[in-house]
Design an enzyme around this catalytic site. Structure first.
Site: not given
Ligand code: PBG
Length: 325
Positions: A194, A216, A247
């Protein structure tokens, strides 16, 4: 010319025989946002066509998806500000509307696959995925919180949990907590690679979950890195993940391809909110044709190697392509 590749493209029948990549609704997971209340359905400003549902309207929406053969859902709660705190206590509270909603969905539709995100951000007054102490997102102190949240979600009936927080060691920690509490059958869809991406904007709008300070980057992966995804994949696999996820999806097709080559686990890819918003905006302006651009986009993610695709377009795909493509 002895070789003429165009011969295989002459008719729909020939093209059908030579088709290399298939996509159908069984591969898709529909991300949905839930808010407390009744009879509500509010559109996300930065992601037109995607809504936050109160539990009652969500049940109708899930029913209509199930009729289309779309039976995989991942839910995210929009939590009121006054319920957020430093340690995300609302995430395992018996009063939690999100957990109650999950129970109701599984009671009404036991055959669906219900997935929950695991991270502190929707419940955290700091808006970070882990606990913040003196400005630092601390790792090991976050793990018991994630485990408590996971056990509460498993008890509510979720079939799979998706840790999206990117804390080190969380897959194993959650796996052990689930097993100890009698939830050996609850699966883990690990957000393995991620990235610290600019593509999560509409999602953070939907949940009002943007970090209150900082970013983050100390826990989500650096967008420059590909080999590092293999380290995360090795760890998540050793710690008991059932599926690995990349992701965002479109901006990281090479990473999807890499994990597919290197791992024997099913590979999922999250076609995230910003990636969907880009297409929505172009189609909304009449610059692209949604009915063609949407399936081509999802096919690219599949072709890269994704077995499973999480996309805000899941229902629209199911409506337009009941037989798949
Ligand atoms: C939270 C999370 C996020 C997404 C999924 N779980 C946002 C982030 O990490 O700030 C993003 C999903 C999307 O943008 O469709 N941990």
């Amino acid at each position: 010319m002895f070789r003429r590749p165009r011969r295989n493209r002459q008719s729909a029948a020939l093209r059908g025989m030579a088709t290399e990549t298939h996509l159908s609704v069984q591969h898709l997971v529909f991300p949905m946002f839930v808010l407390d209340g009744q009879k509500m359905r509010s559109e996300i400003r930065s992601l037109p066509g995607t809504y936050r549902y109160s539990p009652d309207t969500l049940l109708y929406e899930i029913e209509s998806c199930m009729h289309l053969g779309l039976s995989n859902f991942i839910l995210f709660p929009a939590v009121a500000d006054q319920l957020k705190d430093k340690t995300a206590t609302y995430s395992w509270s018996p009063e939690n509307f999100y957990l109650k909603t999950a129970r109701e969905i599984k009671r009404r539709f036991p055959e669906c696959c219900l997935i929950s995100d695991v991270a502190m951000d929707p419940y955290s007054s700091d808006g970070h995925d882990g606990m913040v102490i003196d400005g630092e997102i601390v790792n090991d102190e976050t793990l018991p919180i994630l485990a408590k949240m996971s056990v509460a979600q498993a008890a509510a009936g979720f079939d799979m949990l998706g840790p999206s927080d990117m804390m080190d060691g969380r897959v194993g920690y959650i796996r052990q907590a689930l097993d100890e509490q009698g939830f050996a059958k609850t699966g883990i869809l690990a957000y393995t690679a991620k990235y610290a991406s600019a593509m999560y904007g509409p999602f953070r709008d939907a949940l009002d979950s943007a970090p209150k300070s900082g970013d983050k980057k100390s826990y989500q992966m650096n967008p420059t890195n590909k080999r590092e995804a293999l380290i995360e994949a090795e760890l998540d696999t050793a710690e008991g993940a059932d599926m690995l996820m990349v992701k965002p999806a479109l901006h990281y097709l090479d990473v999807i391809h890499l994990l597919k080559e290197k791992s024997h686990l099913p590979i999922a890819a999250y076609h995230v909110s910003g990636e969907c918003a880009m297409l929505r905006a172009a189609c909304g302006n009449g610059w692209l044709d949604f009915d063609r651009a949407m399936p081509e986009t999802l096919l690219s993610i599949r072709r890269a190697g994704a077995d499973v695709i999480l996309t805000y377009f899941a229902k629209e795909f199911a409506e337009r392509f009941p037989e798949g493509i």
